[in-house]
Design a protein around this motif. Structure first.
Motif, short mmCIF file in Angstrom:
data_model
loop_
_atom_site.label_atom_id
_atom_site.label_comp_id
_atom_site.label_asym_id
_atom_site.label_seq_id
_atom_site.Cartn_x
_atom_site.Cartn_y
_atom_site.Cartn_z
N VAL A 78 0.84 -1.20 0.00
CA VAL A 78 0.00 0.00 0.00
C VAL A 78 0.88 1.25 0.00
N TYR A 79 1.90 1.25 0.82
CA TYR A 79 2.81 2.39 0.93
C TYR A 79 3.58 2.62 -0.36
N SER A 83 2.69 1.82 -3.45
CA SER A 83 1.84 1.69 -4.62
C SER A 83 1.03 2.96 -4.85
N ARG A 110 -1.21 5.79 -6.38
CA ARG A 110 -2.27 5.81 -7.38
C ARG A 110 -2.46 7.25 -7.87
N GLY A 146 -7.94 4.33 -5.64
CA GLY A 146 -7.13 5.10 -4.70
C GLY A 146 -7.54 4.89 -3.26
N ARG A 197 -9.72 1.93 -0.75
CA ARG A 197 -10.42 0.65 -0.61
C ARG A 197 -11.17 0.65 0.70
N ARG A 243 -6.47 4.32 2.29
CA ARG A 243 -6.18 5.30 1.24
C ARG A 243 -4.71 5.14 0.85
N TYR A 244 -4.50 4.83 -0.42
CA TYR A 244 -3.14 4.66 -0.92
C TYR A 244 -2.41 5.99 -0.91
N GLU A 252 -0.02 9.12 -2.07
CA GLU A 252 0.18 9.94 -3.26
C GLU A 252 1.50 10.68 -3.08
N ALA A 273 -0.03 7.39 2.79
CA ALA A 273 -1.03 6.33 2.82
C ALA A 273 -1.57 6.26 4.25
#
Length: 84
Positions: free
Chosen positions: A25-26, A28, A30, A37, A39, A51-52, A54, A59
């Protein structure tokens, strides 16, 4: 449902495992407007939002009033629910 910080952290880690663990997640990022972005899933009757990260924002994982920043090898508590 009221959770202790330890219970919330454990539940957060279980949720992250469903998506490949904190590193996935960290590491990746989006696009900010991507439908993937964020889940949402439910574990043990608790809604969890992941929340991924940015470029300009970390995250995070939110559940039961707790917000943790997701790092490569750890979760950092950012907010906890107000005391009752």
């Amino acid at each position: 449902m009221t959770l202790s910080e330890a219970e919330a952290r454990n539940l957060a880690l279980r949720a992250l495992d469903r998506f490949g663990g904190p590193r996935a997640v960290y590491r990746s990022p989006r696009h900010p407007f991507s439908p993937t972005g964020m889940r949402v899933l439910t574990l043990d009757d608790v809604e969890i939002r992941i929340r991924y990260g940015e470029i300009s924002s970390p995250a995070v994982i939110e559940l039961a009033g707790y917000v943790f920043e997701i790092r490569e090898d750890e979760l950092i508590l950012l907010f906890r629910p107000p005391s009752s």
